[in-house]
Enzyme design. Structure first.
Site, PDB file in Angstrom:
ATOM      1  N   ARG B 121       1.139  -1.475  -0.098  1.00 26.55           N
ATOM      2  CA  ARG B 121      -0.301  -0.413  -0.171  1.00 26.55           C
ATOM      3  C   ARG B 121       0.769   1.348   0.163  1.00 26.55           C
ATOM      4  O   ARG B 121       0.268   2.002   0.796  1.00 26.55           O
ATOM      5  CB  ARG B 121      -1.397  -0.451   0.800  1.00 26.55           C
ATOM      6  CG  ARG B 121      -1.905  -1.030   1.328  1.00 26.55           C
ATOM      7  CD  ARG B 121      -3.031  -0.858   1.858  1.00 26.55           C
ATOM      8  NE  ARG B 121      -4.286  -2.081   2.119  1.00 26.55           N
ATOM      9  CZ  ARG B 121      -4.030  -3.177   3.320  1.00 26.55           C
ATOM     10  NH1 ARG B 121      -2.797  -2.586   4.241  1.00 26.55           N
ATOM     11  NH2 ARG B 121      -4.826  -3.554   3.461  1.00 26.55           N
ATOM     12  N   LYS B 143       1.366  11.058 -10.828  1.00 30.03           N
ATOM     13  CA  LYS B 143       0.335  10.520 -11.382  1.00 30.03           C
ATOM     14  C   LYS B 143       1.113   9.541 -11.893  1.00 30.03           C
ATOM     15  O   LYS B 143       2.105   9.032 -12.773  1.00 30.03           O
ATOM     16  CB  LYS B 143       0.316  11.006 -12.869  1.00 30.03           C
ATOM     17  CG  LYS B 143      -1.032  12.322 -12.826  1.00 30.03           C
ATOM     18  CD  LYS B 143      -1.755  12.378 -14.343  1.00 30.03           C
ATOM     19  CE  LYS B 143      -2.823  13.738 -14.450  1.00 30.03           C
ATOM     20  NZ  LYS B 143      -3.704  14.028 -15.027  1.00 30.03           N
ATOM     21  N   GLU B 185       5.650  20.797 -23.765  1.00 29.48           N
ATOM     22  CA  GLU B 185       4.792  21.422 -22.478  1.00 29.48           C
ATOM     23  C   GLU B 185       5.726  21.975 -21.851  1.00 29.48           C
ATOM     24  O   GLU B 185       5.047  23.230 -21.038  1.00 29.48           O
ATOM     25  CB  GLU B 185       4.889  19.959 -21.755  1.00 29.48           C
ATOM     26  CG  GLU B 185       5.005  18.382 -21.734  1.00 29.48           C
ATOM     27  CD  GLU B 185       3.404  18.517 -21.883  1.00 29.48           C
ATOM     28  OE1 GLU B 185       2.769  19.047 -21.306  1.00 29.48           O
ATOM     29  OE2 GLU B 185       2.556  17.500 -22.275  1.00 29.48           O
ATOM     30  N   LYS B 231       5.128  23.468 -12.264  1.00 23.59           N
ATOM     31  CA  LYS B 231       3.816  22.872 -12.590  1.00 23.59           C
ATOM     32  C   LYS B 231       3.676  22.558 -10.503  1.00 23.59           C
ATOM     33  O   LYS B 231       2.901  22.073 -10.538  1.00 23.59           O
ATOM     34  CB  LYS B 231       4.462  21.620 -12.819  1.00 23.59           C
ATOM     35  CG  LYS B 231       3.661  19.775 -13.123  1.00 23.59           C
ATOM     36  CD  LYS B 231       3.492  19.415 -13.544  1.00 23.59           C
ATOM     37  CE  LYS B 231       2.637  17.887 -13.434  1.00 23.59           C
ATOM     38  NZ  LYS B 231       2.410  17.259 -14.372  1.00 23.59           N
ATOM     39  N   GLU B 241      -6.304  16.661  -9.087  1.00 28.58           N
ATOM     40  CA  GLU B 241      -7.155  16.598 -10.355  1.00 28.58           C
ATOM     41  C   GLU B 241      -8.021  17.163 -10.277  1.00 28.58           C
ATOM     42  O   GLU B 241      -9.096  16.583 -11.135  1.00 28.58           O
ATOM     43  CB  GLU B 241      -6.810  15.401 -11.183  1.00 28.58           C
ATOM     44  CG  GLU B 241      -6.826  16.004 -12.733  1.00 28.58           C
ATOM     45  CD  GLU B 241      -5.858  15.029 -13.473  1.00 28.58           C
ATOM     46  OE1 GLU B 241      -6.496  13.607 -13.409  1.00 28.58           O
ATOM     47  OE2 GLU B 241      -5.817  15.308 -15.012  1.00 28.58           O
ATOM     48  N   ARG B 245      -6.044  22.018 -11.457  1.00 28.51           N
ATOM     49  CA  ARG B 245      -5.110  21.064 -12.372  1.00 28.51           C
ATOM     50  C   ARG B 245      -5.554  21.105 -13.807  1.00 28.51           C
ATOM     51  O   ARG B 245      -4.942  20.688 -14.839  1.00 28.51           O
ATOM     52  CB  ARG B 245      -5.052  20.028 -11.580  1.00 28.51           C
ATOM     53  CG  ARG B 245      -3.865  19.210 -11.921  1.00 28.51           C
ATOM     54  CD  ARG B 245      -3.230  17.593 -11.276  1.00 28.51           C
ATOM     55  NE  ARG B 245      -2.495  16.901 -11.442  1.00 28.51           N
ATOM     56  CZ  ARG B 245      -1.481  16.149 -10.460  1.00 28.51           C
ATOM     57  NH1 ARG B 245      -1.604  16.255  -9.452  1.00 28.51           N
ATOM     58  NH2 ARG B 245      -0.999  15.268 -11.524  1.00 28.51           N
ATOM     59  N   ASN B 249      -4.260  20.278 -18.982  1.00 29.63           N
ATOM     60  CA  ASN B 249      -3.860  19.334 -19.977  1.00 29.63           C
ATOM     61  C   ASN B 249      -4.472  20.785 -21.314  1.00 29.63           C
ATOM     62  O   ASN B 249      -4.846  20.026 -22.056  1.00 29.63           O
ATOM     63  CB  ASN B 249      -6.002  18.994 -19.967  1.00 29.63           C
ATOM     64  CG  ASN B 249      -6.335  17.546 -18.691  1.00 29.63           C
ATOM     65  OD1 ASN B 249      -4.935  17.315 -18.979  1.00 29.63           O
ATOM     66  ND2 ASN B 249      -7.180  18.244 -18.084  1.00 29.63           N
ATOM     67  N   HIS B 252      -4.080  19.429 -24.699  1.00 28.53           N
ATOM     68  CA  HIS B 252      -4.134  17.659 -24.160  1.00 28.53           C
ATOM     69  C   HIS B 252      -5.335  16.805 -24.648  1.00 28.53           C
ATOM     70  O   HIS B 252      -5.157  15.992 -25.302  1.00 28.53           O
ATOM     71  CB  HIS B 252      -3.597  16.885 -23.275  1.00 28.53           C
ATOM     72  CG  HIS B 252      -2.105  17.392 -22.961  1.00 28.53           C
ATOM     73  ND1 HIS B 252      -1.397  18.921 -22.978  1.00 28.53           N
ATOM     74  CD2 HIS B 252      -1.724  16.638 -22.796  1.00 28.53           C
ATOM     75  CE1 HIS B 252      -0.431  18.667 -22.395  1.00 28.53           C
ATOM     76  NE2 HIS B 252      -0.110  17.173 -22.431  1.00 28.53           N
ATOM     77  N   HIS B 256      -4.095  14.331 -27.296  1.00 26.83           N
ATOM     78  CA  HIS B 256      -4.416  13.112 -27.220  1.00 26.83           C
ATOM     79  C   HIS B 256      -5.614  11.905 -28.142  1.00 26.83           C
ATOM     80  O   HIS B 256      -5.104  11.000 -29.151  1.00 26.83           O
ATOM     81  CB  HIS B 256      -5.058  12.328 -25.578  1.00 26.83           C
ATOM     82  CG  HIS B 256      -4.243  12.575 -24.051  1.00 26.83           C
ATOM     83  ND1 HIS B 256      -4.904  12.714 -23.591  1.00 26.83           N
ATOM     84  CD2 HIS B 256      -3.148  12.254 -23.854  1.00 26.83           C
ATOM     85  CE1 HIS B 256      -3.704  12.904 -22.590  1.00 26.83           C
ATOM     86  NE2 HIS B 256      -2.574  12.471 -22.903  1.00 26.83           N
ATOM     87  N   HIS B 269       4.065  12.199 -28.373  1.00 31.91           N
ATOM     88  CA  HIS B 269       3.109  13.347 -27.373  1.00 31.91           C
ATOM     89  C   HIS B 269       3.085  14.659 -28.057  1.00 31.91           C
ATOM     90  O   HIS B 269       2.328  15.440 -27.935  1.00 31.91           O
ATOM     91  CB  HIS B 269       3.283  12.699 -25.952  1.00 31.91           C
ATOM     92  CG  HIS B 269       2.165  13.438 -24.824  1.00 31.91           C
ATOM     93  ND1 HIS B 269       1.160  13.123 -25.209  1.00 31.91           N
ATOM     94  CD2 HIS B 269       3.032  14.026 -23.829  1.00 31.91           C
ATOM     95  CE1 HIS B 269       1.093  13.764 -23.984  1.00 31.91           C
ATOM     96  NE2 HIS B 269       1.345  14.573 -22.796  1.00 31.91           N
TER      97      HIS B 269
END
Lengths: 368, 368
Positions: B121, B143, B185, B231, B241, B245, B249, B252, B256, B269
């Site tokens: 955990r 993430k 980015e 960031k 998020e 946050r 995106n 993005h 994507h 990307h």
């Protein structure tokens, strides 16, 4: 319906406790901010008993709930089953705001909870525990996970349900041997922090132990409410198990080793924990921390509730090897939760290995 | 070595940024409270370049570090590889206080991070990103995760490293096409919240785009420091998020969809995100939110940095279908991050589907 709040600093969570309340589940869910779609995760046995009333109560207030039945038994508590759940969540295109309902005992709660924790990095989770053990322990506090081939619960997350929903009427369909599993945890809360609960158990031991143990559900309502309140207090103060939460391990360090030594077949979790608590009390007396008459009082309660306090014939060494490979061992040192009176424990990493050995040996029955 | 703090309310985390600092890694680790054992997770290519210096620097201060090399490539970013990592962690008997070092680009960071998140955990994690994209984006913010057969990053956790360690000298061994991935980015941070960074990019575009782009590592140090600071600010305010946050995106959502429409082979990307940012600017102009000359300024910078802003021949519908199945779609509504000036964006879920369609169509090149 009673409502206990787990006071996490950022996101307090509710635990609803009542009798014959499953048909109100949808309404309760509707009072929380969640999406319209859900997946009910359970197994075939529990599904037959309770899935319909829950799904209908959800539909009545406008939710769409699909169902996934997992194979039954601890042997399926692994990453393969988690993959099955994830496939279903992806297939149903559940979004983060949508929800997972975990309906069942600890195994279902652990697996559905873990899948909910890692799908889209976390989707809403509601625990609906139907076993006594899940109601007083595993459904609260956010521990989720699965077993690894080399050990129990080695893989998982801390992940809090948005709420927990307990209907005590589900105990009516619980095999009596599973009652004992939860009962050991209830005794634990009494010893570690709730003298009133301990006294109540002493006074009601015969009814609790009786064949018709669910005749008076209000006894169980009291036990579950007290236990949930105790656990809620501890986990809210220590969500990630860094400190205070350790007291919940009373009886568990040795209990786990005993369960494992007998390959999870001979002793149920609760039976092993009862022996673990008894052993911890004996250690506490040996260390001069606990008065012998209090140790006697705890042992008597355990016996009156139907627990056996000796260990079936085995080599002490087998148990001791497992003890020292527990995941909570820190720097190779065993940490024992030891009572000092009813309602108070301390954590010690100073119990000499020889004392542990002597007490384990004294509890092992002779081969007949 | 520069030190940026990600100010999470409960546990602030450090990001160390420097040039030729890998040999100081062990010392930095030693300043944090961790156990004695660790596992370095990387791939064969990166292992050859940097594993030795890191492991030796750890050994010099008394740590024991084993190594696990994962197969290379996005196609191995799945639960099967996670199982491989977990097996190794169990085999090495790492405890919670011990640590995982994630050495590599985004794929390594995502997988090592996810395994660290779910083993016991949660075990200590340190990110050592070696690609520009990982340095300015994926190694920060917590993430982690893997792909599902039906979609990217559908499985994972939010899990913060105890610190992130960036040595800009690792960019020297990075293929130039991968620089562009991170560069998109960096432009993003400029547009969404850092006009000074945007200006710096405009002024240094030719050096950044040059074949010998790592001749002056101090340019990259500035870019990475600014990006990390931006960031860090956003993720500290919104770890899970839920709100702020979302501005990360920018570019993005469409990016994507483009990556997926071309099956992750044609566009990197960064290249796809650059087109996505360009499209978002065009949408912002169409919606009356952004002045056309600012849109031009952004497009010019992207072109000067070497990005292509049109989409290779494809049916617009293929991209649009993917757009609306993004995991961030809420109640079936697409949310676009739209700039209003350099350094400021808003989030809109009111862009008409027909406008999205027109702008995508206008960007698609004609079949030759």
């Amino acid at each position: 319906m009673h409502n206990i709040t787990i006071k996490f600093p950022r996101n307090p969570r509710n635990v609803y406790v009542g009798i014959n309340t499953l048909s109100q589940f949808g309404e309760t869910l509707g009072a929380h901010k969640v999406g319209k779609k859900g997946l009910l995760i359970t197994n075939a046995t529990i599904s037959k008993l309770y899935a319909r009333v829950i799904i209908e109560s959800c539909q009545n207030v406008g939710f769409t709930v699909d169902i996934l039945e997992l194979p039954e038994g601890e042997q399926y508590k692994n990453l393969t089953t988690i993959q099955t759940i994830l496939d279903k969540l992806v297939e149903n295109k559940l979004e983060r705001k949508d929800f997972v309902l975990a309906l069942g005992g600890g195994v279902i709660g652990d697996m559905a909870g873990f899948a909910a924790a890692i799908y889209l990095r976390g989707i809403n989770l509601i625990q609906i525990p139907t076993s006594l053990l899940a109601q007083v322990d595993s459904s609260l506090g956010g521990k989720t996970g699965v077993n690894h081939a080399k050990g129990k619960n080695l893989i998982g997350s801390f992940y809090q349900p948005i709420f927990t929903f307990i209907d005590l009427a589900t105990l009516k369909t619980l095999p009596q041997k599973e009652i004992r599993c939860g009962l050991a945890e209830i005794v634990k809360y009494g010893v570690i922090q709730n003298p009133r609960l301990f006294n109540y158990l002493e006074q009601h031991a015969s009814q609790i132990k009786a064949e018709q143990y669910t005749q008076d559900l209000e006894i169980w309502e009291y036990l579950v409410l007290q236990s949930c309140t105790n656990k809620a207090y501890v986990v809210a103060k220590d969500e990630k198990e860094s400190n205070l939460r350790e007291i919940l391990n009373f009886g568990h360090t040795l209990g786990h080793a005993i369960e494992t030594a007998f390959e999870y077949t001979y002793y149920s979790h609760g039976e092993a924990v009862a022996i673990g608590m008894h052993a911890a009390c004996l250690i506490a007396v040996q260390q001069g921390l606990l008065a012998p008459n209090i140790q006697q009082k705890i042992a008597t309660l355990l016996l009156n509730l139907g627990f056996n306090l000796s260990i079936a014939p085995i080599q002490a060494k087998q148990i001791e090897t497992l003890l020292f490979s527990d995941k909570k061992v820190k720097d190779g040192k065993l940490r024992f939760v030891l009572p000092t009176k009813i309602g108070k424990v301390i954590v010690s990493n100073e119990v000499p290995a020889v004392v542990i050995h002597e007490i384990i040996t004294s509890l092992i029955e002779e081969q007949k």
